[in-house]
Design a protein around this motif. Structure first.
Motif, PDB file in Angstrom:
ATOM      1  N   LEU A  37     -42.339 -14.861  -1.093  1.00  0.00           N
ATOM      2  CA  LEU A  37     -41.418 -15.477  -0.139  1.00  0.00           C
ATOM      3  C   LEU A  37     -42.142 -15.900   1.130  1.00  0.00           C
ATOM      4  N   TYR A  38     -43.138 -15.145   1.521  1.00  0.00           N
ATOM      5  CA  TYR A  38     -43.939 -15.537   2.680  1.00  0.00           C
ATOM      6  C   TYR A  38     -44.633 -16.864   2.399  1.00  0.00           C
ATOM      7  N   ALA A  39     -45.264 -16.982   1.219  1.00  0.00           N
ATOM      8  CA  ALA A  39     -45.941 -18.229   0.851  1.00  0.00           C
ATOM      9  C   ALA A  39     -44.932 -19.367   0.701  1.00  0.00           C
ATOM     10  N   GLY A  40     -43.779 -19.076   0.118  1.00  0.00           N
ATOM     11  CA  GLY A  40     -42.746 -20.097  -0.045  1.00  0.00           C
ATOM     12  C   GLY A  40     -42.196 -20.582   1.279  1.00  0.00           C
ATOM     13  N   THR A  41     -42.132 -19.694   2.251  1.00  0.00           N
ATOM     14  CA  THR A  41     -41.680 -20.090   3.582  1.00  0.00           C
ATOM     15  C   THR A  41     -42.673 -21.070   4.209  1.00  0.00           C
ATOM     16  N   LEU A  42     -43.954 -20.867   3.946  1.00  0.00           N
ATOM     17  CA  LEU A  42     -44.962 -21.823   4.429  1.00  0.00           C
ATOM     18  C   LEU A  42     -44.747 -23.197   3.793  1.00  0.00           C
ATOM     19  N   VAL A  53     -42.992 -35.690  10.782  1.00  0.00           N
ATOM     20  CA  VAL A  53     -44.195 -36.494  11.042  1.00  0.00           C
ATOM     21  C   VAL A  53     -43.930 -37.973  10.779  1.00  0.00           C
ATOM     22  N   SER A  54     -43.594 -38.294   9.541  1.00  0.00           N
ATOM     23  CA  SER A  54     -43.326 -39.697   9.212  1.00  0.00           C
ATOM     24  C   SER A  54     -42.607 -39.778   7.870  1.00  0.00           C
ATOM     25  N   GLU A  55     -42.012 -40.910   7.652  1.00  0.00           N
ATOM     26  CA  GLU A  55     -41.281 -41.110   6.394  1.00  0.00           C
ATOM     27  C   GLU A  55     -42.238 -41.147   5.203  1.00  0.00           C
ATOM     28  N   SER A  56     -43.410 -41.758   5.396  1.00  0.00           N
ATOM     29  CA  SER A  56     -44.362 -41.852   4.284  1.00  0.00           C
ATOM     30  C   SER A  56     -44.939 -40.477   3.937  1.00  0.00           C
ATOM     31  N   TYR A  57     -45.242 -39.666   4.951  1.00  0.00           N
ATOM     32  CA  TYR A  57     -45.773 -38.325   4.674  1.00  0.00           C
ATOM     33  C   TYR A  57     -44.708 -37.446   4.020  1.00  0.00           C
ATOM     34  N   PHE A  58     -43.459 -37.579   4.474  1.00  0.00           N
ATOM     35  CA  PHE A  58     -42.365 -36.848   3.846  1.00  0.00           C
ATOM     36  C   PHE A  58     -42.218 -37.263   2.385  1.00  0.00           C
ATOM     37  N   GLY A  59     -42.355 -38.561   2.110  1.00  0.00           N
ATOM     38  CA  GLY A  59     -42.292 -39.036   0.730  1.00  0.00           C
ATOM     39  C   GLY A  59     -43.398 -38.445  -0.127  1.00  0.00           C
ATOM     40  N   PHE A  60     -44.589 -38.297   0.470  1.00  0.00           N
ATOM     41  CA  PHE A  60     -45.713 -37.685  -0.246  1.00  0.00           C
ATOM     42  C   PHE A  60     -45.409 -36.232  -0.605  1.00  0.00           C
ATOM     43  N   VAL A  61     -44.957 -35.465   0.391  1.00  0.00           N
ATOM     44  CA  VAL A  61     -44.652 -34.052   0.156  1.00  0.00           C
ATOM     45  C   VAL A  61     -43.476 -33.921  -0.812  1.00  0.00           C
ATOM     46  N   GLN A  62     -42.474 -34.756  -0.647  1.00  0.00           N
ATOM     47  CA  GLN A  62     -41.309 -34.743  -1.538  1.00  0.00           C
ATOM     48  C   GLN A  62     -41.742 -35.060  -2.972  1.00  0.00           C
ATOM     49  N   GLY A  63     -42.686 -35.986  -3.098  1.00  0.00           N
ATOM     50  CA  GLY A  63     -43.215 -36.316  -4.421  1.00  0.00           C
ATOM     51  C   GLY A  63     -43.933 -35.142  -5.063  1.00  0.00           C
ATOM     52  N   LEU A  64     -44.688 -34.384  -4.253  1.00  0.00           N
ATOM     53  CA  LEU A  64     -45.364 -33.195  -4.787  1.00  0.00           C
ATOM     54  C   LEU A  64     -44.351 -32.158  -5.259  1.00  0.00           C
ATOM     55  N   PHE A  65     -43.341 -31.919  -4.426  1.00  0.00           N
ATOM     56  CA  PHE A  65     -42.327 -30.935  -4.805  1.00  0.00           C
ATOM     57  C   PHE A  65     -41.465 -31.428  -5.963  1.00  0.00           C
ATOM     58  N   GLY A  66     -41.363 -32.734  -6.133  1.00  0.00           N
ATOM     59  CA  GLY A  66     -40.557 -33.296  -7.217  1.00  0.00           C
ATOM     60  C   GLY A  66     -41.285 -33.373  -8.548  1.00  0.00           C
ATOM     61  N   SER A  67     -42.617 -33.198  -8.538  1.00  0.00           N
ATOM     62  CA  SER A  67     -43.374 -33.211  -9.792  1.00  0.00           C
ATOM     63  C   SER A  67     -43.072 -31.939 -10.585  1.00  0.00           C
ATOM     64  N   TRP A  68     -43.447 -31.933 -11.866  1.00  0.00           N
ATOM     65  CA  TRP A  68     -43.110 -30.751 -12.659  1.00  0.00           C
ATOM     66  C   TRP A  68     -43.828 -29.494 -12.166  1.00  0.00           C
ATOM     67  N   PRO A  69     -45.098 -29.557 -11.709  1.00  0.00           N
ATOM     68  CA  PRO A  69     -45.672 -28.327 -11.142  1.00  0.00           C
ATOM     69  C   PRO A  69     -44.956 -27.898  -9.852  1.00  0.00           C
ATOM     70  N   GLY A  70     -44.571 -28.879  -9.040  1.00  0.00           N
ATOM     71  CA  GLY A  70     -43.840 -28.568  -7.814  1.00  0.00           C
ATOM     72  C   GLY A  70     -42.484 -27.960  -8.113  1.00  0.00           C
ATOM     73  N   LEU A  72     -41.758 -26.274 -10.762  1.00  0.00           N
ATOM     74  CA  LEU A  72     -42.014 -24.933 -11.272  1.00  0.00           C
ATOM     75  C   LEU A  72     -42.232 -23.945 -10.115  1.00  0.00           C
ATOM     76  N   VAL A  73     -42.970 -24.372  -9.098  1.00  0.00           N
ATOM     77  CA  VAL A  73     -43.176 -23.535  -7.917  1.00  0.00           C
ATOM     78  C   VAL A  73     -41.838 -23.279  -7.214  1.00  0.00           C
ATOM     79  N   LEU A  74     -41.023 -24.321  -7.073  1.00  0.00           N
ATOM     80  CA  LEU A  74     -39.717 -24.159  -6.429  1.00  0.00           C
ATOM     81  C   LEU A  74     -38.786 -23.261  -7.246  1.00  0.00           C
ATOM     82  N   LEU A  75     -38.865 -23.368  -8.565  1.00  0.00           N
ATOM     83  CA  LEU A  75     -38.084 -22.476  -9.425  1.00  0.00           C
ATOM     84  C   LEU A  75     -38.509 -21.029  -9.201  1.00  0.00           C
ATOM     85  N   GLY A  76     -39.823 -20.796  -9.161  1.00  0.00           N
ATOM     86  CA  GLY A  76     -40.329 -19.451  -8.894  1.00  0.00           C
ATOM     87  C   GLY A  76     -39.916 -18.945  -7.525  1.00  0.00           C
ATOM     88  N   PHE A  77     -39.950 -19.831  -6.527  1.00  0.00           N
ATOM     89  CA  PHE A  77     -39.532 -19.456  -5.175  1.00  0.00           C
ATOM     90  C   PHE A  77     -38.056 -19.091  -5.155  1.00  0.00           C
TER      91      PHE A  77
END
Length: 131
Positions: A37-42, A53-70, A72-77
């Protein structure tokens, strides 16, 4: 000969001696989920910072979290959060002085494990249904 053996004290048992029980494993998992949970909070802070920061950077991070590994990490969190909360509720019940007999402790461990899995599945099914 060790100092403990000379003094007639028993040697401390190690993990190979203990019989693994559900309650012992739940205690270990409770600690592990706390660290997760500590790591997930980060990750949550990263996601919120990216939005600031910006719409493009948010899209990048959102894309990472939206991928299947992302995902899976969110499911674990999600599971870690629900499991840790259910374990905390179990400890809160113990703080009232209830549920200390062996049958109740074992039942509480089983309920905590089952509830965390079922609630995680229900939450993700609901989230996918809303999307």
């Amino acid at each position: 000969m060790s100092d403990n053996a000379k003094a007639g004290r028993p040697l401390s048992p190690h993990l190979q001696i203990y019989r693994r029980t559900l309650t012992m494993m739940m205690s270990i998992v409770h600690r592990i989920t706390g660290v997760a949970l500590y790591a997930g909070t980060l990750l949550l802070v990263w996601w919120l910072s990216a939005a600031a920061v910006s719409e493009s950077y948010f899209g990048f991070v959102q894309g990472l979290f939206g991928s299947w590994p992302g995902q899976l990490v969110l499911l674990g969190f999600t599971w870690a959060l629900i499991h840790h909360t259910a374990g905390g509720i179990r400890h809160l019940i113990w703080d009232t002085g209830r549920g200390f007999n062996l049958a109740s402790v074992e039942t509480g461990a089983r309920i905590t494990l089952a509830a965390s899995i079922l609630l995680t599945i229900a939450l993700w099914a609901f989230a996918y249904g809303v999307m």
